[in-house]
Scaffold this motif. Structure first.
Motif, PDB file in Angstrom:
ATOM      1  N   ALA A  61       0.859  -1.183   0.000  1.00  0.00           N
ATOM      2  CA  ALA A  61       0.000   0.000   0.000  1.00  0.00           C
ATOM      3  C   ALA A  61       0.899   1.237   0.000  1.00  0.00           C
ATOM      4  O   ALA A  61       1.654   1.461   0.944  1.00  0.00           O
ATOM      5  CB  ALA A  61      -0.918   0.003   1.214  1.00  0.00           C
ATOM      6  N   LEU A  62       0.838   2.023  -1.072  1.00  0.00           N
ATOM      7  CA  LEU A  62       1.708   3.171  -1.238  1.00  0.00           C
ATOM      8  C   LEU A  62       0.878   4.416  -1.497  1.00  0.00           C
ATOM      9  O   LEU A  62      -0.348   4.387  -1.467  1.00  0.00           O
ATOM     10  CB  LEU A  62       2.679   2.930  -2.398  1.00  0.00           C
ATOM     11  CG  LEU A  62       3.545   1.673  -2.325  1.00  0.00           C
ATOM     12  CD1 LEU A  62       4.310   1.472  -3.620  1.00  0.00           C
ATOM     13  CD2 LEU A  62       4.498   1.746  -1.142  1.00  0.00           C
ATOM     14  N   LYS A  72      -2.309  10.645  -3.532  1.00  0.00           N
ATOM     15  CA  LYS A  72      -3.345   9.698  -3.914  1.00  0.00           C
ATOM     16  C   LYS A  72      -2.898   8.299  -3.526  1.00  0.00           C
ATOM     17  O   LYS A  72      -1.849   7.830  -3.981  1.00  0.00           O
ATOM     18  CB  LYS A  72      -3.613   9.768  -5.424  1.00  0.00           C
ATOM     19  CG  LYS A  72      -4.806   8.938  -5.864  1.00  0.00           C
ATOM     20  CD  LYS A  72      -5.155   9.224  -7.314  1.00  0.00           C
ATOM     21  CE  LYS A  72      -6.425   8.483  -7.712  1.00  0.00           C
ATOM     22  NZ  LYS A  72      -6.838   8.802  -9.108  1.00  0.00           N
ATOM     23  N   PRO A  73      -3.657   7.610  -2.656  1.00  0.00           N
ATOM     24  CA  PRO A  73      -3.250   6.260  -2.234  1.00  0.00           C
ATOM     25  C   PRO A  73      -3.369   5.267  -3.376  1.00  0.00           C
ATOM     26  O   PRO A  73      -4.206   5.409  -4.272  1.00  0.00           O
ATOM     27  CB  PRO A  73      -4.229   5.937  -1.107  1.00  0.00           C
ATOM     28  CG  PRO A  73      -5.424   6.795  -1.374  1.00  0.00           C
ATOM     29  CD  PRO A  73      -4.907   8.054  -2.008  1.00  0.00           C
ATOM     30  N   LEU A  74      -2.526   4.259  -3.357  1.00  0.00           N
ATOM     31  CA  LEU A  74      -2.560   3.211  -4.376  1.00  0.00           C
ATOM     32  C   LEU A  74      -2.076   1.907  -3.769  1.00  0.00           C
ATOM     33  O   LEU A  74      -1.393   1.889  -2.742  1.00  0.00           O
ATOM     34  CB  LEU A  74      -1.685   3.585  -5.580  1.00  0.00           C
ATOM     35  CG  LEU A  74      -0.173   3.642  -5.344  1.00  0.00           C
ATOM     36  CD1 LEU A  74       0.489   2.362  -5.873  1.00  0.00           C
ATOM     37  CD2 LEU A  74       0.449   4.836  -6.018  1.00  0.00           C
ATOM     38  N   LYS A  75      -2.446   0.822  -4.412  1.00  0.00           N
ATOM     39  CA  LYS A  75      -1.993  -0.501  -4.007  1.00  0.00           C
ATOM     40  C   LYS A  75      -1.397  -1.192  -5.214  1.00  0.00           C
ATOM     41  O   LYS A  75      -2.026  -1.267  -6.270  1.00  0.00           O
ATOM     42  CB  LYS A  75      -3.148  -1.336  -3.444  1.00  0.00           C
ATOM     43  CG  LYS A  75      -2.706  -2.691  -2.899  1.00  0.00           C
ATOM     44  CD  LYS A  75      -3.862  -3.431  -2.256  1.00  0.00           C
ATOM     45  CE  LYS A  75      -3.391  -4.760  -1.680  1.00  0.00           C
ATOM     46  NZ  LYS A  75      -4.500  -5.513  -1.050  1.00  0.00           N
ATOM     47  N   VAL A  76      -0.182  -1.661  -5.071  1.00  0.00           N
ATOM     48  CA  VAL A  76       0.509  -2.312  -6.173  1.00  0.00           C
ATOM     49  C   VAL A  76      -0.206  -3.610  -6.522  1.00  0.00           C
ATOM     50  O   VAL A  76      -0.325  -4.513  -5.693  1.00  0.00           O
ATOM     51  CB  VAL A  76       1.980  -2.594  -5.812  1.00  0.00           C
ATOM     52  CG1 VAL A  76       2.693  -3.280  -6.981  1.00  0.00           C
ATOM     53  CG2 VAL A  76       2.693  -1.307  -5.442  1.00  0.00           C
ATOM     54  N   ALA A 102       1.909  -1.439 -11.512  1.00  0.00           N
ATOM     55  CA  ALA A 102       0.517  -1.339 -11.931  1.00  0.00           C
ATOM     56  C   ALA A 102      -0.339  -1.189 -10.677  1.00  0.00           C
ATOM     57  O   ALA A 102      -0.054  -1.779  -9.643  1.00  0.00           O
ATOM     58  CB  ALA A 102       0.094  -2.578 -12.713  1.00  0.00           C
ATOM     59  N   GLY A 103      -1.384  -0.368 -10.776  1.00  0.00           N
ATOM     60  CA  GLY A 103      -2.253  -0.179  -9.622  1.00  0.00           C
ATOM     61  C   GLY A 103      -2.712   1.247  -9.440  1.00  0.00           C
ATOM     62  O   GLY A 103      -3.432   1.553  -8.491  1.00  0.00           O
ATOM     63  N   ILE A 104      -2.328   2.148 -10.338  1.00  0.00           N
ATOM     64  CA  ILE A 104      -2.759   3.540 -10.261  1.00  0.00           C
ATOM     65  C   ILE A 104      -3.020   4.058 -11.664  1.00  0.00           C
ATOM     66  O   ILE A 104      -2.223   3.856 -12.572  1.00  0.00           O
ATOM     67  CB  ILE A 104      -1.700   4.415  -9.546  1.00  0.00           C
ATOM     68  CG1 ILE A 104      -2.171   5.879  -9.511  1.00  0.00           C
ATOM     69  CG2 ILE A 104      -0.345   4.277 -10.188  1.00  0.00           C
ATOM     70  CD1 ILE A 104      -1.292   6.772  -8.672  1.00  0.00           C
ATOM     71  N   GLU A 105      -4.165   4.672 -11.855  1.00  0.00           N
ATOM     72  CA  GLU A 105      -4.543   5.168 -13.176  1.00  0.00           C
ATOM     73  C   GLU A 105      -4.120   6.613 -13.393  1.00  0.00           C
ATOM     74  O   GLU A 105      -3.635   6.979 -14.452  1.00  0.00           O
ATOM     75  CB  GLU A 105      -6.061   5.027 -13.370  1.00  0.00           C
ATOM     76  CG  GLU A 105      -6.530   3.579 -13.459  1.00  0.00           C
ATOM     77  CD  GLU A 105      -5.909   2.830 -14.635  1.00  0.00           C
ATOM     78  OE1 GLU A 105      -5.734   3.439 -15.708  1.00  0.00           O
ATOM     79  OE2 GLU A 105      -5.595   1.637 -14.480  1.00  0.00           O
ATOM     80  N   ASP A 106      -4.319   7.455 -12.387  1.00  0.00           N
ATOM     81  CA  ASP A 106      -4.030   8.879 -12.526  1.00  0.00           C
ATOM     82  C   ASP A 106      -2.608   9.158 -12.066  1.00  0.00           C
ATOM     83  O   ASP A 106      -2.366   9.593 -10.945  1.00  0.00           O
ATOM     84  CB  ASP A 106      -5.041   9.693 -11.706  1.00  0.00           C
ATOM     85  CG  ASP A 106      -4.889  11.188 -11.953  1.00  0.00           C
ATOM     86  OD1 ASP A 106      -4.241  11.554 -12.953  1.00  0.00           O
ATOM     87  OD2 ASP A 106      -5.421  11.977 -11.153  1.00  0.00           O
ATOM     88  N   VAL A 107      -1.643   8.880 -12.924  1.00  0.00           N
ATOM     89  CA  VAL A 107      -0.232   9.105 -12.611  1.00  0.00           C
ATOM     90  C   VAL A 107       0.415   9.784 -13.801  1.00  0.00           C
ATOM     91  O   VAL A 107       0.064   9.530 -14.955  1.00  0.00           O
ATOM     92  CB  VAL A 107       0.483   7.768 -12.284  1.00  0.00           C
ATOM     93  CG1 VAL A 107       0.426   6.821 -13.460  1.00  0.00           C
ATOM     94  CG2 VAL A 107       1.915   8.022 -11.841  1.00  0.00           C
TER      95      VAL A 107
END
Length: 240
Positions: A61-62, A72-76, A102-107
């Protein structure tokens, strides 16, 4: 020395002996700078970059620190690393590794991916802005439909949208009049390659002449300027 070799073993040994290993602080938490983007039909947006500190594992969890400091939180969901010229799935990556997350769309390029417990952004990098634009529309000529099978505006829009996900230097806009799509790129050659690629894929469309993208700053109209540096031998200077 002075003898012609049969492979690149000497070069590889020199790289290992002369180029220092990645410098990092073992006490620092995970930090990664996004330097490239890609897209997968299976897992979505892919963030590519080098790990500066710490290590990352699959399912961690990053958080992603975006421009302006927004987090914005994301999970790999998938972790990959380069193995020669190929990419393979890994469970853990260490400092110095270039990884694909992979795991974040808005980057975006320049964002920092780090731990949620100690979020701290790295120095941001930017991508050069587009310099030329052109409009792409559905083929309305009397010869429409004779060379391609993909002629619908929705199919063209879908193809262009996917291209912008894979090509960070390409932008697409829908004009105010709703007629076609405005493509913005780094040069005519880039746009020409995209048009030819789509044509070979079965698309049929009309395109306008490329136009230089100008900006108005402090009341002055500015146009893009490219700086080119060429290193060559003295005897070739005149020809260049």
């Amino acid at each position: 020395l002075g003898q012609e070799g049969t492979d690149l073993q000497c070069l590889f040994e020199t790289i290992l002996s002369e180029i220092p290993a990645p410098a990092f602080d073992p006490a620092e938490p995970f930090q990664m700078l996004v330097s490239d983007l890609d897209y997968s039909d299976y897992v979505g947006r892919l963030a590519i970059g080098k790990i500066f500190h710490g290590q990352v594992s699959a399912s961690d969890a990053l958080t992603c620190i975006q421009a302006g400091g927004a987090q914005k939180p994301l999970k790999v969901t998938r972790l990959q690393s380069y193995d020669g010229i190929s990419i393979r799935d890994v469970d853990t990556a260490l400092p110095g590794d270039i990884v694909v997350l992979a795991g974040i769309e808005d980057v975006k390029i320049g964002d920092t991916i780090c731990t949620q417990e100690a979020p701290r952004a790295l120095q941001r990098i930017t991508v050069d802005e587009p310099t030329v634009s052109m409009r792409m529309t559905v083929n309305t000529s009397p010869m429409a439909g004779l060379e391609g099978s993909l002629v619908q505006g929705s199919r063209i829009h879908e193809r262009l949208a996917k291209e912008t996900l894979r090509n960070v230097s390409l932008q697409m806009e829908i004009p105010a009049d709703g007629n076609g799509f405005i493509l913005k790129g780094r040069g005519e050659f880039q746009l020409a390659i995209l048009i030819e690629t789509m044509r070979r894929e079965g698309f049929e469309m009309c395109v306008t002449r490329p136009e230089v993208i100008c900006e108005v700053r402090d009341g002055q109209v500015l146009e893009p300027i490219e700086h080119l540096y060429v290193d060559c031998n003295d005897q070739c200077l005149g020809i260049v």
